[in-house]
Write an enzyme that holds these catalytic residues in place. Structure first.
Site, PDB file in Angstrom:
ATOM      1  N   VAL A 113       1.096   7.826  -9.254  1.00 27.09           N
ATOM      2  CA  VAL A 113       0.074   8.075 -10.285  1.00 27.09           C
ATOM      3  C   VAL A 113      -0.294   9.568 -10.340  1.00 27.09           C
ATOM      4  O   VAL A 113      -1.242   9.950 -11.006  1.00 27.09           O
ATOM      5  CB  VAL A 113      -1.194   7.235  -9.973  1.00 27.09           C
ATOM      6  CG1 VAL A 113      -0.866   5.743 -10.048  1.00 27.09           C
ATOM      7  CG2 VAL A 113      -1.791   7.583  -8.604  1.00 27.09           C
ATOM      8  N   HIS A 133       2.184   2.137 -12.411  1.00 27.33           N
ATOM      9  CA  HIS A 133       0.849   1.900 -11.850  1.00 27.33           C
ATOM     10  C   HIS A 133      -0.213   2.809 -12.460  1.00 27.33           C
ATOM     11  O   HIS A 133      -1.269   3.003 -11.876  1.00 27.33           O
ATOM     12  CB  HIS A 133       0.864   2.068 -10.319  1.00 27.33           C
ATOM     13  CG  HIS A 133       1.675   1.004  -9.655  1.00 27.33           C
ATOM     14  ND1 HIS A 133       2.124   1.104  -8.364  1.00 27.33           N
ATOM     15  CD2 HIS A 133       2.145  -0.181 -10.103  1.00 27.33           C
ATOM     16  CE1 HIS A 133       2.812   0.026  -8.044  1.00 27.33           C
ATOM     17  NE2 HIS A 133       2.850  -0.771  -9.094  1.00 27.33           N
ATOM     18  N   CYS A 180     -19.570   2.815 -24.115  1.00 29.73           N
ATOM     19  CA  CYS A 180     -20.275   1.512 -24.132  1.00 29.73           C
ATOM     20  C   CYS A 180     -21.337   1.455 -23.047  1.00 29.73           C
ATOM     21  O   CYS A 180     -22.098   0.500 -22.949  1.00 29.73           O
ATOM     22  CB  CYS A 180     -19.260   0.382 -23.916  1.00 29.73           C
ATOM     23  SG  CYS A 180     -18.725   0.190 -22.189  1.00 29.73           S
ATOM     24  N   GLY A 196      11.895   6.912  -1.864  1.00 31.72           N
ATOM     25  CA  GLY A 196      10.567   7.050  -1.251  1.00 31.72           C
ATOM     26  C   GLY A 196       9.630   5.908  -1.521  1.00 31.72           C
ATOM     27  O   GLY A 196       8.442   6.121  -1.772  1.00 31.72           O
TER      28      GLY A 196
HETATM   29  C1  BV8 Z   1       0.160  -7.991  -9.976  1.00 31.52           C
HETATM   30  C2  BV8 Z   1      -3.014   1.686  -7.167  1.00 31.52           C
HETATM   31  C3  BV8 Z   1      -0.202 -10.072 -10.998  1.00 31.52           C
HETATM   32  C4  BV8 Z   1      -2.841   2.996  -7.756  1.00 31.52           C
HETATM   33  C5  BV8 Z   1      -1.315   0.305  -6.187  1.00 31.52           C
HETATM   34  C6  BV8 Z   1       4.728 -11.023  -6.153  1.00 31.52           C
HETATM   35  C7  BV8 Z   1       4.737 -10.831  -7.536  1.00 31.52           C
HETATM   36  C8  BV8 Z   1       3.659 -10.233  -8.174  1.00 31.52           C
HETATM   37  C9  BV8 Z   1       2.547  -9.788  -7.420  1.00 31.52           C
HETATM   38  C10 BV8 Z   1       2.548  -9.960  -6.051  1.00 31.52           C
HETATM   39  C11 BV8 Z   1       3.622 -10.577  -5.417  1.00 31.52           C
HETATM   40  N1  BV8 Z   1       3.347 -10.623  -4.098  1.00 31.52           N
HETATM   41  C12 BV8 Z   1       2.139 -10.036  -3.874  1.00 31.52           C
HETATM   42  C13 BV8 Z   1       1.617  -9.643  -5.045  1.00 31.52           C
HETATM   43  C14 BV8 Z   1       0.323  -8.981  -5.225  1.00 31.52           C
HETATM   44  C15 BV8 Z   1       0.397  -7.462  -5.124  1.00 31.52           C
HETATM   45  C16 BV8 Z   1       1.339  -6.977  -4.067  1.00 31.52           C
HETATM   46  O1  BV8 Z   1       2.475  -6.655  -4.342  1.00 31.52           O
HETATM   47  N2  BV8 Z   1       0.850  -6.915  -2.854  1.00 31.52           N
HETATM   48  C17 BV8 Z   1       1.667  -6.414  -1.748  1.00 31.52           C
HETATM   49  C18 BV8 Z   1       0.841  -5.461  -0.895  1.00 31.52           C
HETATM   50  C19 BV8 Z   1       2.175  -7.597  -0.979  1.00 31.52           C
HETATM   51  N3  BV8 Z   1       0.750  -6.905  -6.410  1.00 31.52           N
HETATM   52  C20 BV8 Z   1      -0.208  -6.672  -7.310  1.00 31.52           C
HETATM   53  O2  BV8 Z   1      -1.379  -6.971  -7.136  1.00 31.52           O
HETATM   54  C21 BV8 Z   1       0.209  -6.046  -8.621  1.00 31.52           C
HETATM   55  N4  BV8 Z   1      -0.361  -6.825  -9.682  1.00 31.52           N
HETATM   56  O3  BV8 Z   1       1.183  -8.392  -9.534  1.00 31.52           O
HETATM   57  O4  BV8 Z   1      -0.616  -8.723 -10.815  1.00 31.52           O
HETATM   58  C22 BV8 Z   1      -1.162 -10.746 -11.880  1.00 31.52           C
HETATM   59  C23 BV8 Z   1      -0.695 -11.792 -12.653  1.00 31.52           C
HETATM   60  C24 BV8 Z   1      -1.583 -12.467 -13.447  1.00 31.52           C
HETATM   61  C25 BV8 Z   1      -2.920 -12.084 -13.516  1.00 31.52           C
HETATM   62  C26 BV8 Z   1      -3.375 -11.007 -12.760  1.00 31.52           C
HETATM   63  C27 BV8 Z   1      -2.495 -10.336 -11.924  1.00 31.52           C
HETATM   64  C28 BV8 Z   1      -0.360  -4.641  -8.754  1.00 31.52           C
HETATM   65  C29 BV8 Z   1       0.371  -3.702  -7.849  1.00 31.52           C
HETATM   66  C30 BV8 Z   1      -0.159  -2.266  -8.015  1.00 31.52           C
HETATM   67  C31 BV8 Z   1      -1.172  -2.005  -6.956  1.00 31.52           C
HETATM   68  N5  BV8 Z   1      -1.656  -0.636  -7.023  1.00 31.52           N
HETATM   69  N6  BV8 Z   1      -1.957   1.450  -6.193  1.00 31.52           N
HETATM   70  C32 BV8 Z   1      -3.095   4.020  -6.696  1.00 31.52           C
HETATM   71  O5  BV8 Z   1      -4.214   4.076  -6.153  1.00 31.52           O
HETATM   72  O6  BV8 Z   1      -2.156   4.744  -6.401  1.00 31.52           O
HETATM   73  S1  BV8 Z   1      -0.050   0.047  -5.115  1.00 31.52           S
HETATM   74  C33 BV8 Z   1       0.238   1.380  -4.103  1.00 31.52           C
HETATM   75  O7  BV8 Z   1       1.395   1.026  -3.344  1.00 31.52           O
HETATM   76  C34 BV8 Z   1       0.660   2.645  -4.835  1.00 31.52           C
HETATM   77  O8  BV8 Z   1       0.405   2.609  -6.206  1.00 31.52           O
HETATM   78  C35 BV8 Z   1       2.150   2.746  -4.613  1.00 31.52           C
HETATM   79  O9  BV8 Z   1       2.759   2.990  -5.806  1.00 31.52           O
HETATM   80  C36 BV8 Z   1       2.482   1.390  -4.137  1.00 31.52           C
HETATM   81  C37 BV8 Z   1       3.755   1.247  -3.369  1.00 31.52           C
HETATM   82  O10 BV8 Z   1       3.711   2.078  -2.240  1.00 31.52           O
HETATM   83  P1  BV8 Z   1       4.916   3.133  -2.067  1.00 31.52           P
HETATM   84  O11 BV8 Z   1       4.946   3.986  -3.283  1.00 31.52           O
HETATM   85  O12 BV8 Z   1       6.159   2.422  -1.720  1.00 31.52           O
HETATM   86  O13 BV8 Z   1       4.358   4.010  -0.885  1.00 31.52           O
HETATM   87  P2  BV8 Z   1       4.360   3.655   0.676  1.00 31.52           P
HETATM   88  O14 BV8 Z   1       3.423   4.597   1.352  1.00 31.52           O
HETATM   89  O15 BV8 Z   1       4.185   2.172   0.852  1.00 31.52           O
HETATM   90  O16 BV8 Z   1       5.853   3.995   1.134  1.00 31.52           O
HETATM   91  C38 BV8 Z   1       6.307   5.348   1.103  1.00 31.52           C
HETATM   92  C39 BV8 Z   1       7.767   5.321   1.485  1.00 31.52           C
HETATM   93  O17 BV8 Z   1       8.274   6.650   1.401  1.00 31.52           O
HETATM   94  C40 BV8 Z   1       8.027   4.856   2.909  1.00 31.52           C
HETATM   95  O18 BV8 Z   1       9.109   3.941   2.901  1.00 31.52           O
HETATM   96  C41 BV8 Z   1       8.420   6.149   3.663  1.00 31.52           C
HETATM   97  O19 BV8 Z   1       9.386   5.884   4.664  1.00 31.52           O
HETATM   98  C42 BV8 Z   1       9.040   6.935   2.547  1.00 31.52           C
HETATM   99  N7  BV8 Z   1       8.991   8.397   2.720  1.00 31.52           N
HETATM  100  C43 BV8 Z   1       8.023   9.142   3.310  1.00 31.52           C
HETATM  101  N8  BV8 Z   1       8.338  10.457   3.188  1.00 31.52           N
HETATM  102  C44 BV8 Z   1       9.498  10.526   2.485  1.00 31.52           C
HETATM  103  C45 BV8 Z   1       9.917   9.216   2.188  1.00 31.52           C
HETATM  104  N9  BV8 Z   1      11.044   8.955   1.490  1.00 31.52           N
HETATM  105  C46 BV8 Z   1      11.775  10.010   1.074  1.00 31.52           C
HETATM  106  N10 BV8 Z   1      11.434  11.292   1.313  1.00 31.52           N
HETATM  107  C47 BV8 Z   1      10.311  11.591   2.022  1.00 31.52           C
HETATM  108  N11 BV8 Z   1       9.988  12.876   2.251  1.00 31.52           N
END
Ligand code: BV8
Length: 245
Positions: free
Chosen positions: A102, A118, A153, A190
């Site tokens: 984002v 997102h 609003c 990433g």
């Molecule tokens: C929804 C807010 C449905 C913005 C974020 C199955 C299907 C559908 C939904 C679900 C499902 N199972 C579970 C769910 C629910 C949930 C979910 O997925 N939960 C997880 C935790 C299990 N999903 C949701 O709620 C989604 N909504 O499905 O709605 C619905 C249907 C009907 C009615 C109502 C609702 C919404 C998901 C969005 C959530 N919002 N953030 C913000 O504040 O930023 S998510 C948050 O995590 C971030 O936005 C980010 O984008 C996201 C993913 O994280 P990553 O980007 O992967 O970052 P992370 O730190 O985890 O990993 C970094 C990686 O980089 C690591 O692997 C590391 O090794 C690597 N790395 C580090 N340095 C480097 C590198 N790689 C390369 N180079 C480097 N230098």
């Protein structure tokens, strides 16, 4: 960085390319990721901050967290990985960048064929559901207790991002879904591959016969699915892919 000659062959043969990026894409720009040891979630659990209930409970706490992130991002620059992706977009005819981030760094690096799954740190929406979306011109609110923004609003405005339990924008998700289903090469950069529905995109591409490349410094649930794994930081691996393409 040396690349597998089979991977180079796949790059040259690719006609429809999708790149999916996560927080690791911006790590080398100095922006903390979510789930690493020093990550954004280090003091809070996602349900404490990135949910509508958290905002309803304590809008000032949620705004403090997002305003802090705005300051971090405003002081950051796109890295060599962002810039390599922006140059590749100009060279390849059928290219689609889908980001979970984002922070807006892909746009600042010049990427245009981009879907923000997102939402954006730099957009404001109404917490009561008014359709109006407001940009913040990319300038963070001055530090200190600036008053919380209100919609016309009267309700609080909130960060224009997708929180847990919230639906993703239908048009954005459909664009990303269609691109992943039709691509012949998907590069995941990433991302820890734990947040759905974004995490389903590589599986979708694989099912459609695409070659999957993972760029990550650690193993993730996507690693076993990938045809090629570049265990390197994005700002190293992506310029290497660009040079070999
Ligand atoms: C929804 C807010 C449905 C913005 C974020 C199955 C299907 C559908 C939904 C679900 C499902 N199972 C579970 C769910 C629910 C949930 C979910 O997925 N939960 C997880 C935790 C299990 N999903 C949701 O709620 C989604 N909504 O499905 O709605 C619905 C249907 C009907 C009615 C109502 C609702 C919404 C998901 C969005 C959530 N919002 N953030 C913000 O504040 O930023 S998510 C948050 O995590 C971030 O936005 C980010 O984008 C996201 C993913 O994280 P990553 O980007 O992967 O970052 P992370 O730190 O985890 O990993 C970094 C990686 O980089 C690591 O692997 C590391 O090794 C690597 N790395 C580090 N340095 C480097 C590198 N790689 C390369 N180079 C480097 N230098």
């Amino acid at each position: 960085m040396n690349l597998d000659t089979r991977l180079i062959g796949r790059l040259h043969a690719a006609r429809r390319v999708v790149v999916v990026t996560g927080a690791g894409m911006s790590a080398e720009s100095g922006i903390p990721t979510f789930r690493a040891a020093g990550g954004l979630w280090r003091h809070y659990r996602p349900e404490d901050l990135a949910t509508p209930a958290a905002f309803a409970r304590d809008p000032a706490l949620v705004w403090a967290w997002y305003r802090g992130r705005q300051h971090t991002v405003a002081a950051a620059e796109p890295n060599a990985g962002h810039r390599a992706l922006a140059r590749l977009e100009k060279r390849l005819a059928d290219w689609h960048l889908v980001t979970q981030n984002v922070d807006g760094l892909h746009q600042r690096a010049g990427s245009r064929a981009l879907t923000e799954l997102h939402g954006s740190l730099w957009r404001l929406t109404c917490s009561a559901g008014c359709p109006r979306v407001e940009g913040t011109s990319g300038r963070p609110v001055p530090p200190g207790d600036a008053p919380l923004p209100r919609c016309a609003c009267g309700a609080w405005q909130r960060p224009g991002v997708v929180w847990f339990g919230e639906r993703l924008d239908e048009a954005a998700l459909s664009r990303a879904w269609a691109a992943a289903s039709a691509c012949d090469l998907l590069i995941a950069v990433g991302t820890s591959g734990v947040v759905y529905p974004a995490a389903a995109l590589p599986e979708l591409a694989k099912a459609g016969g695409a070659t999957i490349v993972e760029v990550n410094v650690e193993e993730t649930p996507l690693t076993p699915v990938a045809d090629f794994v570049l265990r390197a930081p994005a700002a190293t691996a992506l310029p290497a892919l660009e040079a070999a393409w």
